[in-house]
Design an enzyme around this catalytic site. Structure first.
Site, short mmCIF file in Angstrom:
data_model
loop_
_atom_site.label_atom_id
_atom_site.label_comp_id
_atom_site.label_asym_id
_atom_site.label_seq_id
_atom_site.Cartn_x
_atom_site.Cartn_y
_atom_site.Cartn_z
N ASP A 99 1.79 2.22 -3.87
CA ASP A 99 2.39 2.38 -2.55
C ASP A 99 3.91 2.35 -2.71
O ASP A 99 4.50 1.29 -2.97
CB ASP A 99 1.92 1.25 -1.62
CG ASP A 99 2.40 1.43 -0.18
OD1 ASP A 99 3.24 2.32 0.06
OD2 ASP A 99 1.92 0.69 0.69
N HIS A 100 4.53 3.52 -2.55
CA HIS A 100 5.96 3.62 -2.81
C HIS A 100 6.80 2.92 -1.77
O HIS A 100 8.02 2.75 -1.94
CB HIS A 100 6.37 5.10 -2.88
CG HIS A 100 7.42 5.38 -3.91
ND1 HIS A 100 8.49 4.54 -4.14
CD2 HIS A 100 7.56 6.41 -4.79
CE1 HIS A 100 9.25 5.04 -5.10
NE2 HIS A 100 8.71 6.17 -5.51
N ARG A 101 6.20 2.46 -0.66
CA ARG A 101 6.94 1.66 0.31
C ARG A 101 7.28 0.30 -0.28
O ARG A 101 8.33 -0.30 0.03
CB ARG A 101 6.12 1.44 1.58
CG ARG A 101 5.73 2.68 2.34
CD ARG A 101 4.82 2.29 3.49
NE ARG A 101 3.68 1.49 3.03
CZ ARG A 101 2.92 0.75 3.82
NH1 ARG A 101 3.18 0.68 5.11
NH2 ARG A 101 1.90 0.06 3.32
#
Length: 393
Positions: A361-363
């Site tokens: 999850d690049h967040r």
């Protein structure tokens, strides 16, 4: 007054469950803590016990979809008068929950009256659809928009060779819901890496030879779970999850293993891997997967995961992009081990090669930390002896 039996919260991602089977018969005397019915969440089939002793009356039919807290049955004391209406199970998959809804649908409809939403009636009229021939999917069989739209599609000429396989429901619906939740609430990014697998292949062979007399077999999934648990301890930034807009870091090494079952994809969780011996982990994993494949998994078997491994090597898949098992923040996809030519010491040689795919999850996780984490997993696969090397933490 009878005691109500309500559907408990099964700890699933959805508050809806399916009443699979009544174990105790309608009108049967039951005792406190006796198992009276089975309920299925998106994770497991759970046995529900009676909270009181008395005469059981079913309120909800088998197969109904019900919400947490909804009344599914009643328990009367011996000699207590049982009303006829209370003993009639309700055939519904979407019982209304609010007071306004109950007031609307509990009133007895007129004979031959068609119960449909205004929008459903409008669409039906525009398309010449007879609502009296339809059975709605809304509360108390109310015809809603989707029913009319589906009927309109069904009225079209069926394409040659096309067969309707039915609607999506049950665990398949829960899987679809969770996949969509993962897709919509996380920013998926995937890294791929090829690693030499010669030493892990040799290690597994030696371990299984040593444990042959104990009738224990070590799988690649177990070795990879141990490797991931060690790598996660050194990269706690991969263990983050988003809870109520707060970033929290998990501490227990609970690794989920994606398993193909007759009911669909399940992810049972192997708990506290870093605190157990190899033999105990192997036996626990065998028992866990056996329960899940045979439909006997419990809510506990699927809870508290921090990271998931999905291995499709058995199906000769070289590489793929796995979907994050929400609310986790990363998942490791594992491809098949293949013999490939490589250059080693300036010579062409053959080696076992495995492809790893890390979706994160690049967040919450940046590319560089994710790459370092995947690199460490690769290092452990290529040189398992590193697992015993006491690095400075």
């Amino acid at each position: 007054m009878p005691k109500e039996i309500t559907m408990p919260n099964l700890g699933a991602s959805s508050d809806e469950s399916k009443l699979v089977k009544w174990i105790a018969k309608n009108g049967e005397k039951v005792t406190k803590r006796q198992i009276i019915f089975e309920a299925e969440s998106d994770k497991a089939v759970v046995e529900i016990e009676a909270s009181e002793t008395g005469i059981l009356k079913h309120v909800i039919h088998e197969g109904a979809i019900i919400s947490s807290g909804q009344v599914v049955g009643l328990i009367y004391e011996d000699g207590e008068s049982i009303s006829e209406e209370s003993s009639k199970p309700v055939k519904t998959e979407n019982a209304p929950q609010s007071t306004n809804e109950r007031a609307l649908f509990e009133s007895k409809p007129e004979k031959n009256r068609i119960i449909a939403s205004p929008l459903a009636k409008k669409i039906a009229k525009a398309n010449g659809i007879d609502l009296s021939l339809m059975r709605g999917s809304g509360p108390h069989n109310r015809i809603i928009k989707v029913d009319v739209e589906n009927s309109r599609l069904d009225n079209r000429k069926t394409l040659s060779g096309v067969k309707n396989s039915g609607t999506i429901s049950g665990i398949r619906a829960r899987i679809a819901e969770k996949m969509m939740q993962s897709h919509l609430t996380t920013v998926h990014s995937t890294l791929h890496s090829e690693v030499m697998a010669d030493e892990i292949v040799e290690l597994r062979g030696k371990l299984n030879l040593l444990l042959k007399d104990a009738n224990i077999e070590i799988s690649y999934d177990l070795i990879l779970a141990i490797i991931c648990a060690e790598a996660l301890q050194r990269h706690p930034n991969i263990l983050v999850q988003l809870e109520n807009d707060q970033i929290v870091t998990k501490t227990e090494m609970n690794i989920g293993i994606a398993v193909d079952t007759p009911k669909g994809l399940m992810v049972p969780v192997l708990k506290r891997i870093n605190q157990k011996s190899l033999k105990s982990l192997a036996m626990e994993m065998d028992e866990l997967i056996d329960r899940v494949k045979n439909g006997r998994g419990t809510v506990e078997d699927f809870s508290d995961g921090v990271f998931t491994i999905s291995n499709l090597g058995l199906y000769r898949i070289s590489s793929f992009t796995p979907i994050i098992n929400y609310p986790e923040s990363a998942i490791l996809g594992v491809g098949k081990i293949t013999k490939q030519p490589i250059v080693r010491n300036s010579q062409i040689d053959m080696a076992n090669v495995m492809t790893l795919s890390l979706t994160y999850d690049h967040r919450l996780i940046d590319g560089a930390p994710a790459a370092r984490f995947l690199q460490l997993i690769g290092d452990y696969i290529e040189s398992p002896a590193l697992l015993f090397f006491q690095w400075e933490r």
